[in-house]
Design a protein around this motif. Sequence first.
Motif, PDB file in Angstrom:
ATOM      1  N   UNK A 245       0.830  -1.207   0.000  1.00  0.00           N
ATOM      2  CA  UNK A 245       0.000   0.000   0.000  1.00  0.00           C
ATOM      3  C   UNK A 245       0.865   1.258   0.000  1.00  0.00           C
ATOM      4  N   UNK A 246       1.971   1.228   0.709  1.00  0.00           N
ATOM      5  CA  UNK A 246       2.873   2.374   0.729  1.00  0.00           C
ATOM      6  C   UNK A 246       3.505   2.583  -0.635  1.00  0.00           C
ATOM      7  N   UNK A 247       3.966   1.511  -1.245  1.00  0.00           N
ATOM      8  CA  UNK A 247       4.577   1.627  -2.566  1.00  0.00           C
ATOM      9  C   UNK A 247       3.565   2.100  -3.603  1.00  0.00           C
ATOM     10  N   UNK A 267       3.311  22.203  -3.806  1.00  0.00           N
ATOM     11  CA  UNK A 267       1.883  22.212  -4.124  1.00  0.00           C
ATOM     12  C   UNK A 267       1.737  22.116  -5.636  1.00  0.00           C
ATOM     13  N   UNK A 268       0.832  21.253  -6.086  1.00  0.00           N
ATOM     14  CA  UNK A 268       0.536  21.236  -7.520  1.00  0.00           C
ATOM     15  C   UNK A 268      -0.608  22.216  -7.804  1.00  0.00           C
ATOM     16  N   UNK A 269      -0.528  22.912  -8.942  1.00  0.00           N
ATOM     17  CA  UNK A 269       0.428  22.793 -10.044  1.00  0.00           C
ATOM     18  C   UNK A 269       1.577  23.790  -9.975  1.00  0.00           C
ATOM     19  N   UNK A 270       1.815  24.411  -8.821  1.00  0.00           N
ATOM     20  CA  UNK A 270       2.800  25.486  -8.730  1.00  0.00           C
ATOM     21  C   UNK A 270       4.195  25.009  -9.158  1.00  0.00           C
ATOM     22  N   UNK A 271       4.916  25.804  -9.924  1.00  0.00           N
ATOM     23  CA  UNK A 271       6.250  25.421 -10.411  1.00  0.00           C
ATOM     24  C   UNK A 271       7.333  25.704  -9.372  1.00  0.00           C
ATOM     25  N   UNK A 272       7.163  25.140  -8.190  1.00  0.00           N
ATOM     26  CA  UNK A 272       8.024  25.452  -7.046  1.00  0.00           C
ATOM     27  C   UNK A 272       8.419  24.145  -6.362  1.00  0.00           C
ATOM     28  N   UNK A 273       9.714  23.830  -6.381  1.00  0.00           N
ATOM     29  CA  UNK A 273      10.201  22.660  -5.656  1.00  0.00           C
ATOM     30  C   UNK A 273      10.831  23.129  -4.352  1.00  0.00           C
ATOM     31  N   UNK A 274      10.702  22.316  -3.309  1.00  0.00           N
ATOM     32  CA  UNK A 274      11.185  22.695  -1.985  1.00  0.00           C
ATOM     33  C   UNK A 274      12.093  21.614  -1.409  1.00  0.00           C
ATOM     34  N   UNK A 275      13.121  22.077  -0.715  1.00  0.00           N
ATOM     35  CA  UNK A 275      14.117  21.156  -0.177  1.00  0.00           C
ATOM     36  C   UNK A 275      13.590  20.264   0.923  1.00  0.00           C
ATOM     37  N   UNK A 276      12.771  20.817   1.817  1.00  0.00           N
ATOM     38  CA  UNK A 276      12.266  20.014   2.920  1.00  0.00           C
ATOM     39  C   UNK A 276      11.423  18.855   2.437  1.00  0.00           C
ATOM     40  N   UNK A 277      10.509  19.125   1.508  1.00  0.00           N
ATOM     41  CA  UNK A 277       9.670  18.059   0.974  1.00  0.00           C
ATOM     42  C   UNK A 277      10.496  17.031   0.205  1.00  0.00           C
ATOM     43  N   UNK A 278      11.516  17.492  -0.522  1.00  0.00           N
ATOM     44  CA  UNK A 278      12.348  16.565  -1.282  1.00  0.00           C
ATOM     45  C   UNK A 278      13.106  15.623  -0.357  1.00  0.00           C
ATOM     46  N   UNK A 279      13.703  16.162   0.696  1.00  0.00           N
ATOM     47  CA  UNK A 279      14.452  15.329   1.632  1.00  0.00           C
ATOM     48  C   UNK A 279      13.534  14.393   2.410  1.00  0.00           C
ATOM     49  N   UNK A 280      12.351  14.883   2.773  1.00  0.00           N
ATOM     50  CA  UNK A 280      11.416  14.015   3.493  1.00  0.00           C
ATOM     51  C   UNK A 280      10.929  12.877   2.601  1.00  0.00           C
ATOM     52  N   UNK A 281      10.656  13.171   1.342  1.00  0.00           N
ATOM     53  CA  UNK A 281      10.258  12.086   0.445  1.00  0.00           C
ATOM     54  C   UNK A 281      11.390  11.083   0.310  1.00  0.00           C
ATOM     55  N   UNK A 282      12.630  11.541   0.248  1.00  0.00           N
ATOM     56  CA  UNK A 282      13.770  10.626   0.194  1.00  0.00           C
ATOM     57  C   UNK A 282      13.787   9.716   1.422  1.00  0.00           C
ATOM     58  N   UNK A 283      13.500  10.275   2.573  1.00  0.00           N
ATOM     59  CA  UNK A 283      13.455   9.480   3.800  1.00  0.00           C
ATOM     60  C   UNK A 283      12.312   8.464   3.747  1.00  0.00           C
ATOM     61  N   UNK A 284      11.164   8.881   3.220  1.00  0.00           N
ATOM     62  CA  UNK A 284      10.046   7.951   3.063  1.00  0.00           C
ATOM     63  C   UNK A 284      10.404   6.832   2.095  1.00  0.00           C
ATOM     64  N   UNK A 285      11.086   7.162   1.003  1.00  0.00           N
ATOM     65  CA  UNK A 285      11.507   6.144   0.031  1.00  0.00           C
ATOM     66  C   UNK A 285      12.453   5.145   0.677  1.00  0.00           C
ATOM     67  N   UNK A 287      12.487   4.286   3.729  1.00  0.00           N
ATOM     68  CA  UNK A 287      11.720   3.473   4.681  1.00  0.00           C
ATOM     69  C   UNK A 287      10.983   2.328   4.008  1.00  0.00           C
ATOM     70  N   UNK A 288      10.703   2.449   2.709  1.00  0.00           N
ATOM     71  CA  UNK A 288       9.988   1.378   2.006  1.00  0.00           C
ATOM     72  C   UNK A 288      10.903   0.660   1.011  1.00  0.00           C
ATOM     73  N   UNK A 289      12.214   0.768   1.232  1.00  0.00           N
ATOM     74  CA  UNK A 289      13.163  -0.011   0.454  1.00  0.00           C
ATOM     75  C   UNK A 289      13.552   0.565  -0.886  1.00  0.00           C
ATOM     76  N   UNK A 290      13.229   1.834  -1.126  1.00  0.00           N
ATOM     77  CA  UNK A 290      13.548   2.479  -2.403  1.00  0.00           C
ATOM     78  C   UNK A 290      14.761   3.402  -2.244  1.00  0.00           C
ATOM     79  N   UNK A 291      15.867   2.854  -1.775  1.00  0.00           N
ATOM     80  CA  UNK A 291      17.032   3.679  -1.459  1.00  0.00           C
ATOM     81  C   UNK A 291      17.648   4.324  -2.694  1.00  0.00           C
TER      82      UNK A 291
END
Length: 372
Positions: A245-247, A267-285, A287-291
């Motif tokens: 379910x996580x994957x 936020x979609x569709x805004x053309x703005x990427x953020x460092x905090x969200x990027x690093x947190x998603x990396x941490x989530x990945x 956690x589910x084996x997507x290193x």
Amino acid sequence: MTPPRREPRRRPERAERLVLPGVLSAEQAAATVRGIAAAQREDGAIPWFRGHHLDPWDHVEAAMALDTAGEHDRAEAAYAWLARHQNEDGSWYAAYHDGDPERPTDRSKESNFCAYVAVGVWHHYLSTGDDSFVERLWPTVFAAVEFVLALQRPGGQIGWKREPADEGGAVVDDALLTGSSSVHQALRCALALAEHREEPQPDWELATGALGHAIRSHPERFLDKSRYSMDWYYPVLSGALRGPRALARIEEGWARFVVPGLGVRCVVPNPWVTGGETAELALALWAVGESDRAVRLLADMAHLRADDGMYWTGYVFEDDAVWPLERTTWTAAAVLLAVAALGGDEATTAVFGGERLPVGLEPEVTGRTGCC
């Protein structure tokens, strides 16, 4: 006779785990740690940056990052600040000017802000093995959890916040999926602390189970914030979702939120990427084996790294512009925590992997949370 000066507790072998090829060298990691430390006040408070506000959640995130680098005295000072300035009801205010406890700038009391201390305290204990620290901070954690659970709704979700007392102190019953997911992780860490102290908390177990059930099975109980990437990945980051379910959730939102080579949209569709969200998603990945994907994401956000080792909050790619013009401790902290997890730091992997954290009791009976 002047007592000898105690050297700050630091474990160099832990700092070495913050090296990740293609993401951080030893020198770069050290610069980032110095940047967070430079923002910390003498009383232990860690604002977003000096002169800006402190919020309790990001304060804890920064303290956890300091622990990953072996800066244990600095982290402990951050938790001591929370213990000294906790409100009588177990809460903290949502914001304090430059971390000054006498200058709150937002007197509302947000549930996930208050709960996160449990994650930090458990992380610090796992980083140091310091039982005396747990003894000192347990009353702080206990009071914070009780404040948060008073905001839990009959469906298991957690109300967003309590309004300021001078505005009536009403509870905002609306629940945020991101905030409730963060609270779920905090409750599991609080239960781990309770188990460590051999002080069972059956009400907390029921509350944790009901909250996890709501996150996994009842999206209608939360405000619709599906435009925000945090609502996409936080049920995974917090450990409420694992396995297929996580994957599946990660895959469902990938094309909407991830901008190849740049990072994660806030936020979609805004053309703005953020460092905090990027690093947190990396941490989530992680956690589910997507290193592998996690490492690529962290490498993609290198364009946000400043010369001083800190990270810009975000980048508007349609305008080729850094925005806002701020380098926050919490963005840097999220990067260090993701790198620490990928490097096998035991405290960080335990807190965000969650395999050994208590899961609570599924809501088969009524309790303080009501019928689910």
